[in-house]
Design an enzyme around this catalytic site. Sequence first.
Site, PDB file in Angstrom:
ATOM      1  N   GLU A  41     -99.712  78.260 -22.492  1.00  0.00           N
ATOM      2  CA  GLU A  41     -99.461  79.652 -22.061  1.00  0.00           C
ATOM      3  C   GLU A  41     -97.962  79.899 -21.813  1.00  0.00           C
ATOM      4  O   GLU A  41     -97.479  81.010 -22.018  1.00  0.00           O
ATOM      5  CB  GLU A  41    -100.300  79.923 -20.794  1.00  0.00           C
ATOM      6  CG  GLU A  41    -100.454  81.377 -20.433  1.00  0.00           C
ATOM      7  CD  GLU A  41    -100.806  82.312 -21.598  1.00  0.00           C
ATOM      8  OE1 GLU A  41    -100.152  83.367 -21.675  1.00  0.00           O
ATOM      9  OE2 GLU A  41    -101.688  81.993 -22.413  1.00  0.00           O
ATOM     10  N   HIS A  43     -95.412  78.675 -23.583  1.00  0.00           N
ATOM     11  CA  HIS A  43     -94.829  79.008 -24.890  1.00  0.00           C
ATOM     12  C   HIS A  43     -95.255  80.420 -25.313  1.00  0.00           C
ATOM     13  O   HIS A  43     -94.466  81.185 -25.847  1.00  0.00           O
ATOM     14  CB  HIS A  43     -95.325  78.050 -25.979  1.00  0.00           C
ATOM     15  CG  HIS A  43     -94.925  76.623 -25.787  1.00  0.00           C
ATOM     16  ND1 HIS A  43     -95.838  75.635 -25.507  1.00  0.00           N
ATOM     17  CD2 HIS A  43     -93.718  76.018 -25.856  1.00  0.00           C
ATOM     18  CE1 HIS A  43     -95.219  74.482 -25.419  1.00  0.00           C
ATOM     19  NE2 HIS A  43     -93.924  74.680 -25.616  1.00  0.00           N
ATOM     20  N   LYS A 155     -87.975  76.901 -17.431  1.00  0.00           N
ATOM     21  CA  LYS A 155     -88.376  75.606 -16.850  1.00  0.00           C
ATOM     22  C   LYS A 155     -87.355  74.535 -17.239  1.00  0.00           C
ATOM     23  O   LYS A 155     -86.993  73.695 -16.435  1.00  0.00           O
ATOM     24  CB  LYS A 155     -89.776  75.189 -17.313  1.00  0.00           C
ATOM     25  CG  LYS A 155     -90.237  73.950 -16.557  1.00  0.00           C
ATOM     26  CD  LYS A 155     -91.505  73.410 -17.087  1.00  0.00           C
ATOM     27  CE  LYS A 155     -91.327  72.860 -18.455  1.00  0.00           C
ATOM     28  NZ  LYS A 155     -91.382  71.421 -18.618  1.00  0.00           N
ATOM     29  N   SER A 191     -96.431  72.590 -18.932  1.00  0.00           N
ATOM     30  CA  SER A 191     -95.651  71.681 -19.761  1.00  0.00           C
ATOM     31  C   SER A 191     -96.613  70.965 -20.697  1.00  0.00           C
ATOM     32  O   SER A 191     -97.755  70.663 -20.309  1.00  0.00           O
ATOM     33  CB  SER A 191     -94.970  70.636 -18.863  1.00  0.00           C
ATOM     34  OG  SER A 191     -94.555  69.530 -19.648  1.00  0.00           O
ATOM     35  N   SER A 192     -96.150  70.690 -21.913  1.00  0.00           N
ATOM     36  CA  SER A 192     -97.009  69.938 -22.835  1.00  0.00           C
ATOM     37  C   SER A 192     -97.323  68.564 -22.241  1.00  0.00           C
ATOM     38  O   SER A 192     -98.372  67.985 -22.519  1.00  0.00           O
ATOM     39  CB  SER A 192     -96.314  69.772 -24.180  1.00  0.00           C
ATOM     40  OG  SER A 192     -95.960  71.034 -24.678  1.00  0.00           O
TER      41      SER A 192
END
Length: 288
Positions: A41, A43, A155, A191-192
């Site tokens: 979300e 991105h 971020k 974060s991924s």
Amino acid sequence: MSRTEPPRVVGGVRELQRWADRQRALGRRIGLVPTMGALHEGHLSLVRKALSLCDDVVVSLFVNPTQFGPGEDFDRYPRDLEGDLARLGELGVEVVFAPETGEMYPPGEATWVEVERLTEGMCGRSRPGHFRGVTTVVARLFLAAKPHVAVFGMKDYQQLAVIRRMVRDLHFDIEVVGAPTVREPDGLAMSSRNAYLDTAARQQALSLQAALREARSLFEAGERDAGRLVSAVRARVAKEPDAEIGYVELRCAETLEPVETIDRQAVVGLAVSIRGTRLIDNVILDES
Ligand code: PAF
């Protein structure tokens, strides 16, 4: 407006440049959202921002090897091309740039882009060479997609400041837009790498946001001493049994120079590893 068909996937720099030239000739404003894929979300909020500012949006999906150090998670970094294309199609993105490594880094290439000073502290100290990889790939993406606007998340605050400086210093005619960090309902920054967290680590990861909230409260109550604010953040994170602090630093929000007493907009950034997963977050401290 949403479309359901998947975006057009472009793999070649030349092809993307030709597309960008055509759109520019039609007077269309191009937006670029550089990503490493595995879109969440956070991105998608960058993509929505770009769509609101531009006529055509290119999203790049490229896990950039040169920004990972030896022993970092390049090999296991999450990849999900199919899912990414579906999400971007729903938002109405028309073009996705998904190059192979050899396309971005042609064999024998010898050109790097490096921003000095701003890359010395924070993540730059704990990840030597990381920002050289970021600025090199972002400069190449700018030259490939020829955007008017590029959107990056706040971020990665240091990354945003470094890219703004690169754009200024190299006279890229591009507006860099910083978009606010998107958080899970409990406050964890998206974060991924959150995908690596098990239940216990996920719980301890909340300490980053809790610690930064504490810094903001102290600042709002009048604290201006960087040392005391940094100590408060460290003490809060250190309560977690598996949290290893990489850094907690307080710096000028624009130049990223260390600040001792806050007399201008500042940023507190931190990196913490929790059971081997490195997470970052930050808060801006501003009088307004
Ligand atoms: O923020 C990221 O995902 C990456 O650092 C970026 C900007 C896409 C460059 O590889």
